[in-house]
Write a protein that holds these residues in place. Structure first.
Motif, PDB file in Angstrom:
ATOM      1  N   LEU A 168     -16.276  46.671-108.843  1.00 19.13           N
ATOM      2  CA  LEU A 168     -16.046  45.156-109.124  1.00 19.13           C
ATOM      3  C   LEU A 168     -15.131  44.951-110.286  1.00 19.13           C
ATOM      4  O   LEU A 168     -15.355  45.361-111.640  1.00 19.13           O
ATOM      5  CB  LEU A 168     -17.195  44.381-109.369  1.00 19.13           C
ATOM      6  N   TYR A 169     -13.926  44.342-109.859  1.00 21.09           N
ATOM      7  CA  TYR A 169     -12.882  44.054-110.945  1.00 21.09           C
ATOM      8  C   TYR A 169     -12.456  42.727-111.069  1.00 21.09           C
ATOM      9  O   TYR A 169     -12.283  41.914-110.080  1.00 21.09           O
ATOM     10  CB  TYR A 169     -11.582  44.892-110.746  1.00 21.09           C
ATOM     11  N   HIS A 170     -12.835  42.004-112.408  1.00 17.44           N
ATOM     12  CA  HIS A 170     -12.583  40.595-112.603  1.00 17.44           C
ATOM     13  C   HIS A 170     -11.335  40.477-113.038  1.00 17.44           C
ATOM     14  O   HIS A 170     -10.993  41.171-114.333  1.00 17.44           O
ATOM     15  CB  HIS A 170     -13.562  40.246-113.687  1.00 17.44           C
ATOM     16  N   PHE A 171     -10.232  40.000-112.283  1.00 16.60           N
ATOM     17  CA  PHE A 171      -8.847  39.686-112.906  1.00 16.60           C
ATOM     18  C   PHE A 171      -8.727  38.853-113.884  1.00 16.60           C
ATOM     19  O   PHE A 171      -7.791  38.878-114.599  1.00 16.60           O
ATOM     20  CB  PHE A 171      -8.143  39.393-111.691  1.00 16.60           C
ATOM     21  N   GLN A 188     -12.181  35.449-108.607  1.00 16.64           N
ATOM     22  CA  GLN A 188     -11.379  36.154-109.300  1.00 16.64           C
ATOM     23  C   GLN A 188     -11.748  37.592-109.473  1.00 16.64           C
ATOM     24  O   GLN A 188     -11.096  38.530-110.218  1.00 16.64           O
ATOM     25  CB  GLN A 188     -10.998  35.874-110.716  1.00 16.64           C
ATOM     26  N   VAL A 189     -12.872  38.016-108.687  1.00 16.41           N
ATOM     27  CA  VAL A 189     -13.621  39.528-108.571  1.00 16.41           C
ATOM     28  C   VAL A 189     -13.155  40.073-107.339  1.00 16.41           C
ATOM     29  O   VAL A 189     -13.209  39.668-106.292  1.00 16.41           O
ATOM     30  CB  VAL A 189     -15.127  39.555-108.812  1.00 16.41           C
ATOM     31  N   ALA A 190     -12.459  41.269-107.458  1.00 13.58           N
ATOM     32  CA  ALA A 190     -12.292  42.057-106.276  1.00 13.58           C
ATOM     33  C   ALA A 190     -13.545  43.154-106.112  1.00 13.58           C
ATOM     34  O   ALA A 190     -13.884  43.653-107.102  1.00 13.58           O
ATOM     35  CB  ALA A 190     -10.853  42.756-106.450  1.00 13.58           C
ATOM     36  N   VAL A 191     -13.726  43.280-104.826  1.00 13.34           N
ATOM     37  CA  VAL A 191     -15.018  44.272-104.417  1.00 13.34           C
ATOM     38  C   VAL A 191     -14.264  45.609-103.646  1.00 13.34           C
ATOM     39  O   VAL A 191     -13.656  45.204-102.805  1.00 13.34           O
ATOM     40  CB  VAL A 191     -16.054  43.826-103.852  1.00 13.34           C
ATOM     41  N   ARG A 192     -14.301  46.595-104.445  1.00 13.53           N
ATOM     42  CA  ARG A 192     -13.395  47.835-103.936  1.00 13.53           C
ATOM     43  C   ARG A 192     -14.559  48.987-103.527  1.00 13.53           C
ATOM     44  O   ARG A 192     -15.032  49.388-104.501  1.00 13.53           O
ATOM     45  CB  ARG A 192     -12.590  48.380-104.587  1.00 13.53           C
ATOM     46  N   ARG A 222     -10.634  40.768-116.980  1.00 16.50           N
ATOM     47  CA  ARG A 222     -10.140  42.489-116.899  1.00 16.50           C
ATOM     48  C   ARG A 222     -11.387  43.316-117.063  1.00 16.50           C
ATOM     49  O   ARG A 222     -11.476  44.395-117.469  1.00 16.50           O
ATOM     50  CB  ARG A 222      -9.189  42.855-117.740  1.00 16.50           C
ATOM     51  N   THR A 243     -22.539  41.478-101.661  1.00 15.87           N
ATOM     52  CA  THR A 243     -21.615  41.230-100.641  1.00 15.87           C
ATOM     53  C   THR A 243     -22.010  40.232 -99.880  1.00 15.87           C
ATOM     54  O   THR A 243     -21.196  39.760 -98.955  1.00 15.87           O
ATOM     55  CB  THR A 243     -20.923  42.342-100.278  1.00 15.87           C
TER      56      THR A 243
END
Length: 104
Positions: A37-40, A25-29, A43, A58
């Protein structure tokens, strides 16, 4: 290849010899300073400002353990200790998660 020496602080909170991945659930931008890193699910937001740490995070899924990912990063032993502490923090906030046999 140098090994990350075990230290009590790291061992109590993070198993370097386990396989780890970025939480599903984590996006790496990528960002100019490193990455977000944002954990959906939770939050939570984390900032990675160290390019070596970003590389380790990564590529966790490419290695059989966090220790192997750290060794592959090319960081020296003091850097690896610091990076291991950062990985422990990311694990404690569910940004990275221990890999199970099913997700290997």
């Amino acid at each position: 290849m140098t090994a990350v020496p075990d230290s009590p602080a790291v061992l109590t909170s993070f198993d370097l010899d386990r396989a780890w991945d970025v939480h599903p659930q984590v996006a790496v931008r990528p960002e100019p300073f490193g990455a977000l890193l944002y954990h959906f699910g939770t939050r939570r937001l984390s900032f990675l400002k160290d390019p070596t740490l970003l590389g380790v995070v990564t590529t966790l899924s490419d290695h059989p353990s966090a220790r192997a990912a750290l060794a592959a990063s090319g960081a020296d032993v003091p850097q690896q200790r610091r990076l291991a502490r950062a990985l422990a923090t990311l694990a404690s906030t569910d940004m990275i998660t221990a890999r199970t046999e099913a997700s290997s």
